[in-house]
Scaffold this motif. Sequence first.
Motif, PDB file in Angstrom:
ATOM      1  N   LEU A  73       0.812  -1.222   0.000  1.00  0.00           N
ATOM      2  CA  LEU A  73       0.000   0.000   0.000  1.00  0.00           C
ATOM      3  C   LEU A  73       0.840   1.265   0.000  1.00  0.00           C
ATOM      4  O   LEU A  73       0.378   2.295   0.468  1.00  0.00           O
ATOM      5  N   SER A  74       2.057   1.227  -0.499  1.00  0.00           N
ATOM      6  CA  SER A  74       2.939   2.387  -0.293  1.00  0.00           C
ATOM      7  C   SER A  74       2.272   3.704  -0.665  1.00  0.00           C
ATOM      8  O   SER A  74       2.514   4.711  -0.023  1.00  0.00           O
ATOM      9  N   ASP A  75       1.451   3.716  -1.698  1.00  0.00           N
ATOM     10  CA  ASP A  75       0.807   4.965  -2.093  1.00  0.00           C
ATOM     11  C   ASP A  75      -0.660   5.014  -1.692  1.00  0.00           C
ATOM     12  O   ASP A  75      -1.449   5.754  -2.280  1.00  0.00           O
ATOM     13  N   GLY A  76      -1.027   4.227  -0.708  1.00  0.00           N
ATOM     14  CA  GLY A  76      -2.383   4.285  -0.188  1.00  0.00           C
ATOM     15  C   GLY A  76      -3.244   3.132  -0.692  1.00  0.00           C
ATOM     16  O   GLY A  76      -2.987   2.547  -1.742  1.00  0.00           O
ATOM     17  N   LEU A  77      -4.270   2.831   0.070  1.00  0.00           N
ATOM     18  CA  LEU A  77      -5.150   1.718  -0.282  1.00  0.00           C
ATOM     19  C   LEU A  77      -5.876   1.977  -1.595  1.00  0.00           C
ATOM     20  O   LEU A  77      -6.030   1.072  -2.424  1.00  0.00           O
TER      21      LEU A  77
END
Lengths: 353, 353
Positions: free
Chosen positions: A243-247
Motif C-alpha cells: 500500500l505504499s501509495d495508499g489503499l
Amino acid sequence: MRSDGATRIADASPGLSPDAPIAEFSERELIARIRRPLPAAPAWMIVGIGDDAAVVETERNRLEVLSLDAIVEGVHFDRRFTPPRAIGHRALAVNLSDLAAMGAAPRLALVSLVLPPALPVSHFDGIVAGLTDLAAKERVEIAGGNLARSPGPIVVDITVVGTVKRRRALTRAGAKAGDELYVSGSIGAAAAGLDRFRSTDAGDAGAPAADDPLASAYCFPTPRVRLGVLLGRNEAASACMDLSDGLGDAVHQLAAASGVGATIEADWLPIHANAREWFAARRIDAIDASIAGGDDYELLIAVRPRGRRRFEAAVRSSGTAVTRIGVCTADREVLLRRSGQEAALPRGYQHFR
Amino acid sequence: MRSDGATRIADASPGLSPDAPIAEFSERELIARIRRPLPAAPAWMIVGIGDDAAVVETERNRLEVLSLDAIVEGVHFDRRFTPPRAIGHRALAVNLSDLAAMGAAPRLALVSLVLPPALPVSHFDGIVAGLTDLAAKERVEIAGGNLARSPGPIVVDITVVGTVKRRRALTRAGAKAGDELYVSGSIGAAAAGLDRFRSTDAGDAGAPAADDPLASAYCFPTPRVRLGVLLGRNEAASACMDLSDGLGDAVHQLAAASGVGATIEADWLPIHANAREWFAARRIDAIDASIAGGDDYELLIAVRPRGRRRFEAAVRSSGTAVTRIGVCTADREVLLRRSGQEAALPRGYQHFR
C-alpha cells in the motif's frame, strides 16, 4: 560500499563531537561507522563491502526478486519530524515491503546514501542505526553501496534482493472476479501521524515515544515480510501488492493489472483506532483520509474463495491480522460502497503533481 | 519500475511540447517513455517493469556481482555542460565499469530517477535514451526501478547485477610485490574535458561533436566491459579496479587492499594527446592533472609476471589497448617516479571535502 578517495590522518576521529558535520570525516571513517554494527558476513557472501562490487552465491532452485526504491527529503519525509533512525528504517522498510508483496524472502541490500556535507555525524549514525537494526531483525545482509555528497536533500536509495520458489512469486496480475480482497494490519495511522506532525509544532525530531502509535506508524512502519513469504510459499494469494501509495491506489493498480474491477466496503476498513480519533478531532473524514493516505506498508491481498483455508492458515502462522475489505468484480469498475451508495474509489498520492 | 499513483486522462499526452515539464505527465506516461525503446524481455526475466519488484531466474554455476552507484547533479555533473543523454549514459557507465573491474558480465539494471518536476520532458527522454542506448549496446536488461520527485538536484541511482564464474571474480586484493601494473585506454581526457567546460562558456548543453574527444571522454565514457570479462575469464589479472576517482586514488586503494606498495612511472602514463595539448595551453601539469582527475572509467590491472602471456592474449581479444605504468613493491609505499625523483603518488578526488 566503496571507500572512494578520501583518507584522514585520524580515522577514528575521536575528538569530534556528535554535532560535527560529516564533511569533517573521511569516507573511510563513515564507511567504518556503517560496517561496525554489522554481523559477520554469511558464507554465501564471497566479497562484501569494500571492493568495486559485491560478489555473492545465488540460492539454488530459487528465483531472484529485486526491488529499488528511494526516499527523498522534502518529498517522502521531513527532517523536522522524522528522526534519523526513522529515515534509515523507512528507506529499508519500503523496499522490504515490495519484496513481501511478491512473496519473496529478503536476502541482501545495497545502500546508496546521498547526504549533505553539513549533516551532523550523530544524524548519520542514526540513519545507519535505523537501517542496520531493521536489517538485523529481518536478516538482510548489507552487501555494499555508495556514499555521495548531496548539494541539497538527503536521498536514500536502497536495492533489495530476495528469493522465492519458482511459481510462488505473487504478482498484481492474478486476481479474478469473485476473489476476496484483504488488507493486513490497519490503515490510516501513518497518514494521521503525518497530519499531526504537520499541524503541530514538532520541534526537533526526537525518537517518537514507544507508546505513540501514530508517530510510530509514520516513522517506523513494519514491512509484512513474514506474511508475504507465507502467502507465497503456501500459494495462498491470487494477487498481492503493498500500500505504499495508499489503499485507493493499490486497489486500482491490482484491479487494472488483473483485468478485474473491485468493490470495497467502507465499513469493513480496519482503520486504526487512534487514527479515527485523530481525524475526528480534526473534522477530517477518516475513511477518505485512510484510503488516500500513503505510508501504510500493509499488503493488499486477493484470495480465491476455494483457497481461503490455505490463506487463513498462512495468516495464522504469520502472526499478522488481516481484514476482509471487499471483492473483485467482473465489470472493471473500482468502487467504494458506503452507506448503501456506490461511488468510484478515490486514488491515492500522486508523485509528480 | 512502479507506476505509482498518478494517472491522467490523456496518457499519450500528444499535445504537449518537448519543453513541457515532467510535472505535466503522469508517471504511467513517463514509465511508458522508458519502456518504449526497450527490447523484448529475455526468457529469464519472469516479471519485469510494472510490478512491486522484478523476478528473474539466476544463472547456473555463476556467482552474482552487484553494484550500486549514484550520480548527483551539482556534484558529479553540471547540467550546463552535460547533455541529458550524457547523464543517462554516465549513470549506467559508472556502474558497468564497477562490474568490469570485478571481471563480471553485466546482466540487468534497476534504475532510480529522482527528478525535479520542472525538468523538460525532452530532457527526461534524453536521459532515458542515454541509458537505454548503452544498455542495448552492452546487453543489459532494464529490469525495473523507481521514479521520484526531487526538490532539488537530479539524482540517478543505478544498481547493476552481473555474473562471473566461481573463482574468476577480480578483486582489489590479489596483487603481490613484483606484479606489473597496467592501465587501459588513456587517462586525462575526461579531466581536460571538464576543465574546458568549466573554463569556457558552455552555453546550453547540446550533444558534444563526435570528433571532440575531450567532451566525449567526459560525457560518454566507455566502460571496459569486454576487457574486464576477458581478464576474469582467463584469470589474467591478480587484482583490478576502475579509475572512477582517478588513477592516484586507484593505485592507493589497490595497493592498500593487496598489502603491497607501488611505483608508478610518470613517463609511461598514457595521457590522451588532446588532454596534453589542453593542459599545456592552460599551463597545468598534465601528469598531475591526469593522476588526480576523476571520471576516467579505465581499469587499473595488476598482472603476475608469469601470467603476462595470458594477459596479453586477453587484451588482444578485447580490442582495448593497455599500457604498463609501474610495478607493485614489497615496502607498502605508493610512489610516483618522475625525472629520476620518487615522491608520494598524489591521491585523487575527495568526495565530502
